[in-house]
Design an enzyme around this catalytic site. Structure first.
Site, mmCIF file in Angstrom:
data_model
loop_
_atom_site.group_PDB
_atom_site.id
_atom_site.type_symbol
_atom_site.label_atom_id
_atom_site.label_comp_id
_atom_site.label_asym_id
_atom_site.label_seq_id
_atom_site.Cartn_x
_atom_site.Cartn_y
_atom_site.Cartn_z
ATOM 1 N N ASP A 22 0.846 -1.198 0.000
ATOM 2 C CA ASP A 22 0.000 0.000 0.000
ATOM 3 C C ASP A 22 0.881 1.247 0.000
ATOM 4 O OD1 ASP A 22 -1.883 1.959 0.443
ATOM 5 O OD2 ASP A 22 -2.068 1.531 2.591
ATOM 6 N N ASP A 26 -3.996 3.952 2.849
ATOM 7 C CA ASP A 26 -5.420 3.693 3.071
ATOM 8 C C ASP A 26 -5.678 2.236 3.488
ATOM 9 O OD1 ASP A 26 -5.068 2.296 0.734
ATOM 10 O OD2 ASP A 26 -6.668 3.294 -0.398
ATOM 11 N N ASP A 30 -1.917 -1.240 -3.681
ATOM 12 C CA ASP A 30 -2.224 -0.478 -4.900
ATOM 13 C C ASP A 30 -1.090 -0.578 -5.918
ATOM 14 O OD1 ASP A 30 -0.267 1.364 -3.920
ATOM 15 O OD2 ASP A 30 -1.812 2.273 -2.662
ATOM 16 N N ASP A 99 -5.825 -11.367 -15.135
ATOM 17 C CA ASP A 99 -6.846 -12.360 -14.813
ATOM 18 C C ASP A 99 -8.068 -12.044 -15.674
ATOM 19 O OD1 ASP A 99 -8.160 -14.394 -13.220
ATOM 20 O OD2 ASP A 99 -6.795 -13.798 -11.609
ATOM 21 N N ASP A 202 -10.079 -17.434 -15.488
ATOM 22 C CA ASP A 202 -10.758 -17.865 -14.268
ATOM 23 C C ASP A 202 -11.878 -18.870 -14.561
ATOM 24 O OD1 ASP A 202 -11.156 -17.128 -11.329
ATOM 25 O OD2 ASP A 202 -13.168 -16.728 -12.104
ATOM 26 N N GLU A 255 -7.938 -21.882 -15.504
ATOM 27 C CA GLU A 255 -8.236 -22.534 -14.221
ATOM 28 C C GLU A 255 -9.283 -23.609 -14.469
ATOM 29 O OE1 GLU A 255 -9.576 -21.397 -9.683
ATOM 30 O OE2 GLU A 255 -10.616 -20.520 -11.377
ATOM 31 N N HIS A 329 -4.191 -17.389 -4.337
ATOM 32 C CA HIS A 329 -5.077 -16.630 -3.448
ATOM 33 C C HIS A 329 -6.253 -17.453 -2.938
ATOM 34 C CE1 HIS A 329 -6.813 -16.695 -7.369
ATOM 35 N NE2 HIS A 329 -7.965 -16.282 -6.873
ATOM 36 N N ASP A 330 -6.460 -18.655 -3.453
ATOM 37 C CA ASP A 330 -7.561 -19.509 -2.998
ATOM 38 C C ASP A 330 -7.085 -20.627 -2.080
ATOM 39 O OD1 ASP A 330 -9.390 -18.131 -4.602
ATOM 40 O OD2 ASP A 330 -9.059 -19.468 -6.314
HETATM 41 C C1 GLC Z 1 -11.754 -18.651 -9.138
HETATM 42 C C2 GLC Z 1 -10.945 -17.642 -8.373
HETATM 43 C C3 GLC Z 1 -11.569 -17.435 -7.037
HETATM 44 C C4 GLC Z 1 -12.976 -16.911 -7.241
HETATM 45 C C5 GLC Z 1 -13.771 -17.834 -8.156
HETATM 46 C C6 GLC Z 1 -14.990 -17.149 -8.664
HETATM 47 O O1 GLC Z 1 -11.731 -19.894 -8.544
HETATM 48 O O2 GLC Z 1 -9.617 -18.066 -8.279
HETATM 49 O O3 GLC Z 1 -10.851 -16.549 -6.225
HETATM 50 O O4 GLC Z 1 -13.631 -16.796 -6.027
HETATM 51 O O5 GLC Z 1 -13.049 -18.194 -9.302
HETATM 52 O O6 GLC Z 1 -14.611 -16.134 -9.545
#
Ligand code: GLC
Length: 558
Positions: A22, A26, A30, A99, A202, A255, A329-330
């Protein structure tokens, strides 16, 4: 023109922008913050950055609910700031991957705001609208969303239900509508023309739904998934998108939940008809759970080994390419899952060697390179921010879990574990922000941070640097054959071979000592030890006693 295959040479660093750095206090990461860290990213030895969504979004699913595909979330900066990051990344030889989230949009996207108004406007068929059953009182079918609850939401204005396989604020696009596919292509061109180098697509295998939307097999979550996973027109739609990406020198990774290697080859087999360059499958992330991260089991190294070995073999044989990852991130932090917090440094290095010395493109998630761990001190449900964590509480409560026992599950399973502040140094908030972080900073930042890792020659970070450099300089890592050795269950050892050279990678998943013996065709006394995480026991009789979470890599030159 044959598509270039630079993606086989590269490794990628994933940034989840909200928690990275950041610049303005805030509490939200960013683009200017990212800009200030480009030299650091480059120094790790990666070749590309994948940005989780940077677009304007109500943040119901932290950017995976897009309100405007051609702009930047003001919390992160402006389009100009993005262009600066893009240019500066390119100047450093870093590619940039966006993404692409087109299975669904945000319910605040202008397409949806129009679509919901009536059955006969320009956007009315952009989404999947249906009348309810029983005079509209019941949803059109029994599908359930991945994030809990029904996959249908009633819209009074239009008098119909819309489909959302994720949160109700993420309506699914109707990809059967050619206009929607044109929009997707237009979005792709917009970013490619600006100079980005590819897309992570995604849940791309969900975009085609079975005609008639029949009832699904009743499961506790995602009922109906068999009717939209690898759906009937998926190949057709992907090949339309591929035509666009083929016009550029770019790269795509899709994905693909519940993907198997044989099915994956139908999409990623090299040559005519290839639709994506590689896929993120989830099979190896099922080594400590069943079907979903929320149904936890003890860690089963055997599962992990077999999945990796299967993908290595099948991709080599079938002409596909692997995407190698352990975190994103998941996914909760891998040291806390497949490694050991007690042997954090050792196991983080072992996991890196184990995964990234296989054949494929490495994807490293921010903080993985310093061995960040799960956020186990969180003791209030309200601290969590992820829609799937919060919604899952309802389900666990119904099963009789108290909030306290649910929190224990979250400490292992919640996606939030990967979304804590990036740990830069030992100043307040780990140097992530001078303000109040939007989410949470793991209290272990005083010990685990980039600054400390830079100062320690033997840090996880420096191990990553060595490993990625070694990969870059040695084609055996990228292109060698793969053979898993028969060992005791807690050792994962494999031999790679390329042009007469051999490489042996030995990884222990044990906190004790285990005897390892190399195969007869690999003479350890003649090999060079190129990577390791210990000053370790000597080799005797072509073997040694492994230390807890030990990893060693030997190179035997022809
Ligand atoms: C993918 C993303 C995840 C998101 C999901 C719905 O799995 O990696 O973070 O919640 O799609 O978009």
């Amino acid at each position: 023109m044959a598509k270039s295959q630079w993606y086989k040479e590269m490794s990628v660093y994933q940034i989840w922008p909200r928690s990275f750095c950041d610049s303005d206090g805030d509490g939200i990461g960013d683009l200017k913050g990212i800009l200030s860290k480009l030299d650091y990213i480059k120094s790790i030895g990666v070749d590309a950055i994948w940005f989780s969504p940077l677009y304007p979004s109500p943040q119901k699913d932290f950017g995976y609910d897009i309100a405007d595909y051609k702009s930047i979330n003001p919390e992160y900066g402006t389009l100009e700031d993005f262009k600066t990051v893009l240019d500066e990344a390119h100047k450093r030889g870093l590619k940039v991957i966006m993404d692409l989230v087109v299975n669904h949009t945000s319910d605040q996207n202008k397409w949806f705001l129009e679509s919901r108004k009536s059955r006969d406007n320009e956007y009315s068929d952009y989404y999947i609208w249906r009348d309810g059953r029983r005079n509209g009182k019941k949803p059109p079918n029994n599908w359930l969303s991945t994030f809990q609850g029904k996959a249908w939401e009633y819209c009074k204005e239009r008098g119909q239900y819309y489909l959302h396989v994720f949160a109700k604020e993420q309506p699914d696009l109707n990809m059967d509508n050619p206009k929607v596919r044109e929009e997707v292509k237009d979005i792709m061109r917009f970013w490619l023309d600006m100079g980005v180098d590819g897309f992570r697509e995604d849940v791309i295998t969900f975009i085609s739904k079975k005609e008639g939307l029949p009832n699904g097999f009743p499961l506790p979550v995602a009922t109906g998934i068999e009717h939209y996973m690898n759906g009937p027109h998926l190949r057709e739609y992907l090949s339309e998108f591929r035509k666009v990406t083929d016009e550029y020198d770019c790269f795509t990774v899709g994905e693909a939940p519940m993907m198997t290697p044989s099915r994956a080859l139908k999409f990623i087999k090299e040559g005519d008809g290839q639709l994506l360059d590689m896929m993120f499958h989830f099979q190896h992330m099922g080594a400590d759970n069943i079907v979903t991260n929320w149904l936890l089991t003890p860690f089963r190294p055997g599962h992990l080994k077999n999945v990796f070995a299967k993908w290595q073999k099948k991709m080599a044989k079938g002409g596909g390419w692997n995407a190698l990852y352990l975190e994103n991130h998941d996914q909760p932090r891998v040291v806390s899952r497949y490694g050991s917090e007690k042997y954090r440094v050792e196991s983080a290095k072992m996991l890196a060697s184990m995964c990234f010395l296989q054949s494929g493109t490495p994807f490293i998630y921010m903080g993985q390179e310093i061995g960040m761990t799960n956020a186990k001190e969180i003791d209030h449900l309200e601290t969590y921010k992820d829609v799937s964590t919060l919604n899952n509480f309802g389900m666990f409560k119904a099963l009789g879990f108290s909030e306290k026992s649910f929190l224990k599950v979250c400490h292992r399973a919640a996606r939030d574990n990967a979304r804590t502040s990036m740990q830069w140094d030992d100043s307040p908030n780990a140097g992530f922000t001078t303000g109040t972080p939007w989410f949470y900073t793991n209290p272990n930042y005083k010990e685990i941070n980039v600054k400390a890792a830079e100062a320690d020659e033997n840090s996880i970070l420096n191990f990553y640097r060595k490993l990625l450099k070694f990969r870059k300089e040695n084609d055996i890592v990228k292109y060698g054959s793969f053979r898993m050795l028969r060992t005791c269950p807690r050792i994962f050892a494999y031999v790679r071979e390329y042009q007469g050279d051999k490489m042996l990678v030995i990884n222990s998943f044990s906190d004790g000592e285990i005897a390892f013996r190399a195969p007869e065709d690999f003479d350890m006394s003649k090999a060079e030890l190129v990577l390791s995480n210990y000053e370790s026991n000597p080799v005797i009789h072509n073997g040694f006693m492994t230390k807890p979470y030990e990893t060693r890599t030997y190179l035997l030159k022809n």
